[in-house]
Motif scaffolding. Structure first.
Motif, PDB file in Angstrom:
ATOM      1  N   ASP A  46       0.814  -1.225   0.000  1.00  0.00           N
ATOM      2  CA  ASP A  46       0.000   0.000   0.000  1.00  0.00           C
ATOM      3  C   ASP A  46       0.844   1.270   0.000  1.00  0.00           C
ATOM      4  O   ASP A  46       0.476   2.250  -0.644  1.00  0.00           O
ATOM      5  CB  ASP A  46      -0.947   0.025   1.205  1.00  0.00           C
ATOM      6  CG  ASP A  46      -2.056  -1.004   1.098  1.00  0.00           C
ATOM      7  OD1 ASP A  46      -2.390  -1.424  -0.037  1.00  0.00           O
ATOM      8  OD2 ASP A  46      -2.597  -1.399   2.148  1.00  0.00           O
ATOM      9  N   GLU A  47       1.961   1.261   0.714  1.00  0.00           N
ATOM     10  CA  GLU A  47       2.777   2.488   0.807  1.00  0.00           C
ATOM     11  C   GLU A  47       3.605   2.751  -0.449  1.00  0.00           C
ATOM     12  O   GLU A  47       4.367   3.706  -0.503  1.00  0.00           O
ATOM     13  CB  GLU A  47       3.672   2.471   2.051  1.00  0.00           C
ATOM     14  CG  GLU A  47       4.741   1.402   2.060  1.00  0.00           C
ATOM     15  CD  GLU A  47       4.319   0.093   2.717  1.00  0.00           C
ATOM     16  OE1 GLU A  47       5.210  -0.651   3.156  1.00  0.00           O
ATOM     17  OE2 GLU A  47       3.118  -0.203   2.784  1.00  0.00           O
ATOM     18  N   MET A  48       3.428   1.927  -1.472  1.00  0.00           N
ATOM     19  CA  MET A  48       4.176   2.085  -2.723  1.00  0.00           C
ATOM     20  C   MET A  48       3.341   2.739  -3.830  1.00  0.00           C
ATOM     21  O   MET A  48       3.790   2.809  -4.964  1.00  0.00           O
ATOM     22  CB  MET A  48       4.685   0.719  -3.197  1.00  0.00           C
ATOM     23  CG  MET A  48       5.670   0.074  -2.255  1.00  0.00           C
ATOM     24  SD  MET A  48       6.087  -1.590  -2.825  1.00  0.00           S
ATOM     25  CE  MET A  48       7.456  -1.977  -1.722  1.00  0.00           C
ATOM     26  N   VAL A  49       2.138   3.213  -3.503  1.00  0.00           N
ATOM     27  CA  VAL A  49       1.272   3.790  -4.532  1.00  0.00           C
ATOM     28  C   VAL A  49       1.433   5.300  -4.608  1.00  0.00           C
ATOM     29  O   VAL A  49       1.854   5.955  -3.652  1.00  0.00           O
ATOM     30  CB  VAL A  49      -0.220   3.427  -4.323  1.00  0.00           C
ATOM     31  CG1 VAL A  49      -0.416   1.924  -4.364  1.00  0.00           C
ATOM     32  CG2 VAL A  49      -0.767   4.031  -3.064  1.00  0.00           C
ATOM     33  N   ASN A  50       1.038   5.841  -5.766  1.00  0.00           N
ATOM     34  CA  ASN A  50       1.072   7.284  -5.976  1.00  0.00           C
ATOM     35  C   ASN A  50      -0.330   7.856  -5.771  1.00  0.00           C
ATOM     36  O   ASN A  50      -1.231   7.163  -5.274  1.00  0.00           O
ATOM     37  CB  ASN A  50       1.632   7.615  -7.364  1.00  0.00           C
ATOM     38  CG  ASN A  50       0.786   7.041  -8.487  1.00  0.00           C
ATOM     39  OD1 ASN A  50      -0.399   6.745  -8.326  1.00  0.00           O
ATOM     40  ND2 ASN A  50       1.395   6.879  -9.650  1.00  0.00           N
ATOM     41  N   GLY A  51      -0.550   9.101  -6.167  1.00  0.00           N
ATOM     42  CA  GLY A  51      -1.832   9.765  -5.989  1.00  0.00           C
ATOM     43  C   GLY A  51      -2.964   9.196  -6.818  1.00  0.00           C
ATOM     44  O   GLY A  51      -4.131   9.536  -6.598  1.00  0.00           O
ATOM     45  N   PHE A  52      -2.657   8.311  -7.769  1.00  0.00           N
ATOM     46  CA  PHE A  52      -3.686   7.664  -8.587  1.00  0.00           C
ATOM     47  C   PHE A  52      -4.027   6.273  -8.064  1.00  0.00           C
ATOM     48  O   PHE A  52      -4.735   5.512  -8.714  1.00  0.00           O
ATOM     49  CB  PHE A  52      -3.221   7.562 -10.047  1.00  0.00           C
ATOM     50  CG  PHE A  52      -2.977   8.897 -10.685  1.00  0.00           C
ATOM     51  CD1 PHE A  52      -4.024   9.763 -10.959  1.00  0.00           C
ATOM     52  CD2 PHE A  52      -1.688   9.296 -10.988  1.00  0.00           C
ATOM     53  CE1 PHE A  52      -3.793  10.994 -11.542  1.00  0.00           C
ATOM     54  CE2 PHE A  52      -1.446  10.522 -11.570  1.00  0.00           C
ATOM     55  CZ  PHE A  52      -2.499  11.383 -11.850  1.00  0.00           C
ATOM     56  N   ASN A  53      -3.476   5.929  -6.898  1.00  0.00           N
ATOM     57  CA  ASN A  53      -3.670   4.626  -6.258  1.00  0.00           C
ATOM     58  C   ASN A  53      -3.143   3.472  -7.116  1.00  0.00           C
ATOM     59  O   ASN A  53      -3.664   2.367  -7.093  1.00  0.00           O
ATOM     60  CB  ASN A  53      -5.132   4.386  -5.875  1.00  0.00           C
ATOM     61  CG  ASN A  53      -5.239   3.377  -4.749  1.00  0.00           C
ATOM     62  OD1 ASN A  53      -4.387   3.324  -3.868  1.00  0.00           O
ATOM     63  ND2 ASN A  53      -6.277   2.561  -4.782  1.00  0.00           N
ATOM     64  N   VAL A  54      -2.115   3.763  -7.905  1.00  0.00           N
ATOM     65  CA  VAL A  54      -1.374   2.721  -8.617  1.00  0.00           C
ATOM     66  C   VAL A  54       0.087   2.820  -8.164  1.00  0.00           C
ATOM     67  O   VAL A  54       0.516   3.849  -7.652  1.00  0.00           O
ATOM     68  CB  VAL A  54      -1.476   2.844 -10.159  1.00  0.00           C
ATOM     69  CG1 VAL A  54      -2.916   2.661 -10.618  1.00  0.00           C
ATOM     70  CG2 VAL A  54      -0.904   4.141 -10.666  1.00  0.00           C
TER      71      VAL A  54
END
Length: 148
Positions: A46-54
């Protein structure tokens, strides 16, 4: 390929992983290593995502960069990246398991060139990375300094 060369490759990658806090943080697991080749796996968190939730693009890039480092250093000589690039094909989301496999295109006295294919748990290609390394005159272990 002699067993001695395979053992050296494994010894080098084990040492590199032990000293590589970032690859450890990524959760990279070394699945296979032989001279010039490596297969790595990691699970996106989860902590590897950007602002687009990817997954942030740097995650796949970093996995490939670690694969490049391990494959290009596996002969015994210290190799450092000169140039890298990546093309993304599919999005990556938390929970995806990524696999990076190297393909050594060229290995010379001073330069090595590699393609790294990154796939997900469904064996779909999510990225293709190309890396060029400079092979220094330094060795990972003193006893191997008289070889390739």
């Amino acid at each position: 390929m002699t067993m001695q060369k395979e053992e050296l490759a494994k010894k080098i990658v084990k040492k590199m992983m032990a000293d590589d806090a970032f690859s450890q943080w990524l959760g990279i697991k070394v699945v296979d290593i032989t001279p010039g080749y490596t297969k790595l796996e990691m699970t996106v968190r989860d902590e590897m995502v950007n602002g687009f939730n990817v997954s942030h693009g740097g995650i796949a890039f970093s996995l490939a960069d670690s694969a490049l480092a391990f494959a290009s250093n596996s002969y015994g000589r210290v190799a450092v990246a000169m140039e890298n690039n990546i093309s993304f094909m599919k999005k990556v989301v938390p929970g995806d398991t990524l696999t990076a496999k190297t393909d050594e295109l060229s290995i010379g006295r001073r330069i090595g060139v590699y393609n790294i294919s990154i796939t997900n748990q469904d064996d779909a290609q999510i990225a293709l990375f190309r890396g060029t390394v400079f092979r220094t005159q330094e060795y990972h272990f003193k006893e191997n300094s008289n070889k390739s």
